[in-house]
Motif scaffolding. Structure first.
Motif, PDB file in Angstrom:
ATOM      1  N   ALA A 145       2.803   8.744  -6.480  1.00  0.00           N
ATOM      2  CA  ALA A 145       3.029  10.162  -6.176  1.00  0.00           C
ATOM      3  C   ALA A 145       4.180  10.750  -6.977  1.00  0.00           C
ATOM      4  CB  ALA A 145       3.287  10.335  -4.682  1.00  0.00           C
ATOM      5  N   ILE A 146       5.160   9.928  -7.334  1.00  0.00           N
ATOM      6  CA  ILE A 146       6.320  10.436  -8.070  1.00  0.00           C
ATOM      7  C   ILE A 146       6.270  10.074  -9.552  1.00  0.00           C
ATOM      8  CG2 ILE A 146       7.768  10.367  -5.997  1.00  0.00           C
ATOM      9  CD1 ILE A 146       9.105   7.852  -7.115  1.00  0.00           C
ATOM     10  N   GLY A 147       5.175   9.469  -9.981  1.00  0.00           N
ATOM     11  CA  GLY A 147       5.053   9.093 -11.378  1.00  0.00           C
ATOM     12  C   GLY A 147       5.879   7.892 -11.765  1.00  0.00           C
ATOM     13  N   GLY A 148       6.159   7.041 -10.786  1.00  0.00           N
ATOM     14  CA  GLY A 148       6.967   5.852 -11.039  1.00  0.00           C
ATOM     15  C   GLY A 148       6.142   4.589 -10.997  1.00  0.00           C
ATOM     16  N   ALA A 149       6.826   3.471 -10.838  1.00  0.00           N
ATOM     17  CA  ALA A 149       6.163   2.168 -10.777  1.00  0.00           C
ATOM     18  C   ALA A 149       6.567   1.467  -9.495  1.00  0.00           C
ATOM     19  CB  ALA A 149       6.548   1.315 -11.987  1.00  0.00           C
ATOM     20  N   GLU A 206       0.823  -1.207   0.000  1.00  0.00           N
ATOM     21  CA  GLU A 206       0.000   0.000   0.000  1.00  0.00           C
ATOM     22  C   GLU A 206       0.857   1.257   0.000  1.00  0.00           C
ATOM     23  OE1 GLU A 206      -3.546   2.077   2.678  1.00  0.00           O
ATOM     24  OE2 GLU A 206      -3.146  -0.073   2.881  1.00  0.00           O
ATOM     25  N   GLU A 207       1.829   1.302   0.917  1.00  0.00           N
ATOM     26  CA  GLU A 207       2.685   2.483   1.006  1.00  0.00           C
ATOM     27  C   GLU A 207       3.591   2.609  -0.212  1.00  0.00           C
ATOM     28  OE1 GLU A 207       4.284   3.359   5.155  1.00  0.00           O
ATOM     29  OE2 GLU A 207       3.509   1.329   5.405  1.00  0.00           O
ATOM     30  N   GLY A 208       4.114   1.482  -0.681  1.00  0.00           N
ATOM     31  CA  GLY A 208       4.987   1.518  -1.847  1.00  0.00           C
ATOM     32  C   GLY A 208       4.261   1.951  -3.107  1.00  0.00           C
ATOM     33  N   SER A 209       3.057   1.449  -3.289  1.00  0.00           N
ATOM     34  CA  SER A 209       2.257   1.835  -4.459  1.00  0.00           C
ATOM     35  C   SER A 209       1.927   3.320  -4.428  1.00  0.00           C
ATOM     36  CB  SER A 209       0.963   1.019  -4.499  1.00  0.00           C
ATOM     37  OG  SER A 209       1.234  -0.352  -4.674  1.00  0.00           O
ATOM     38  N   ALA A 210       1.571   3.808  -3.242  1.00  0.00           N
ATOM     39  CA  ALA A 210       1.241   5.229  -3.105  1.00  0.00           C
ATOM     40  C   ALA A 210       2.452   6.098  -3.396  1.00  0.00           C
ATOM     41  CB  ALA A 210       0.707   5.503  -1.706  1.00  0.00           C
TER      42      ALA A 210
END
Length: 247
Positions: A51-55, A43-47
């Motif tokens: 937020a930074i436009g990454g994957a 959850e935290e990693g996906s968010a």
């Protein structure tokens, strides 16, 4: 700071859901990099990645298979890799006499073995591409000073420094630079449950600057080491301790 220092660069950061890793990922993205966040916290990693436009790629870095699968997925997502920041780590407190083999093995699996695996895959891709690259490994002040109650952690971080030096020697001819960072006491979620105002004051007094580190302090060094500004640095274990360690 150039907004385009890493424009188009492909960067993988492990343990980037929060803390130091999150700030490193944010700052790479802010300077134009395409970033993949690897973390066990979905959850935290996906968010963070969104937020930074990454994957985001989920991984249990204590598992050999999961670590390799995550790195392969990250490289595929980016179409290669130009910089790898091995930030993920595990901190467990136990004295020398109380540390169990299981605690030792778990700490080394996350803090040291996972870096060997991610580094191998990143280096393979960098060598094949023929463009060189940069790898930054998070060690610790504990790698140089030890730390009572942190025997497995300190030993695993010393292993990171040794891994970094050997990798720098072997990968240098391919134009790949490998360095380590040795932060001191940095205010993050790691260890927060044992942190008290008295402990913060005590540790702050050990620094000539009179404060503890912030994630930005470490992130700034990580980006320097991965950039062309650090093009003639390799095999180093750079202290970022506010002067607590000066060698």
């Amino acid at each position: 700071m150039s907004a385009s220092r890493f424009e188009g660069s492909r960067v993988i950061v492990t343990g980037a859901a929060r803390g130091i890793g999150a700030r490193i990922a944010e700052r790479f993205a802010a300077e134009g990099a395409n970033v993949v966040v690897i973390d066990r916290l979905r959850e935290e990693g996906s968010a963070r990645a969104e937020a930074i436009g990454g994957a985001f790629v989920q991984a249990d870095l204590a598992s050999v298979e999961s670590t390799r699968d995550a790195m392969e997925a990250a490289v595929t997502e980016l179409g290669g890799v130009d910089a790898l920041v091995n930030n993920a780590g595990l901190l467990r407190f136990a004295s020398l006499m109380e540390t169990t083999p299981e605690q030792w093995d778990e700490t080394f699996a996350v803090n040291s073995r996972s870096m060997l695996l991610t580094l191998q895959i990143a280096a393979r891709e960098m060598v094949a591409a023929g463009r060189g690259g940069a790898i930054v490994n998070l060690a610790s002040m504990a790698a140089k000073t030890g730390g009572a109650g942190q025997v497995a952690y300190a030993a695993s971080k010393s292993a990171v420094v040794a891994l970094t030096r050997v990798a720098a020697l072997e990968l240098g001819p391919s134009g790949i630079r490998v360095n380590a960072m040795c932060p001191g006491y940095v205010l993050t979620e790691m260890g927060a449950d044992t942190r008290t105002p008295e402990k913060i004051a005590q540790w702050s007094s050990y620094s000539p600057l009179g404060r503890l580190g912030e994630p930005d302090d470490v992130a700034g060094l990580a980006l320097f080491l991965a950039s062309q500004d650090g093009a003639y640095l390799t095999g180093q274990a750079v202290n970022i301790t506010g002067g607590m360690v000066m060698h």
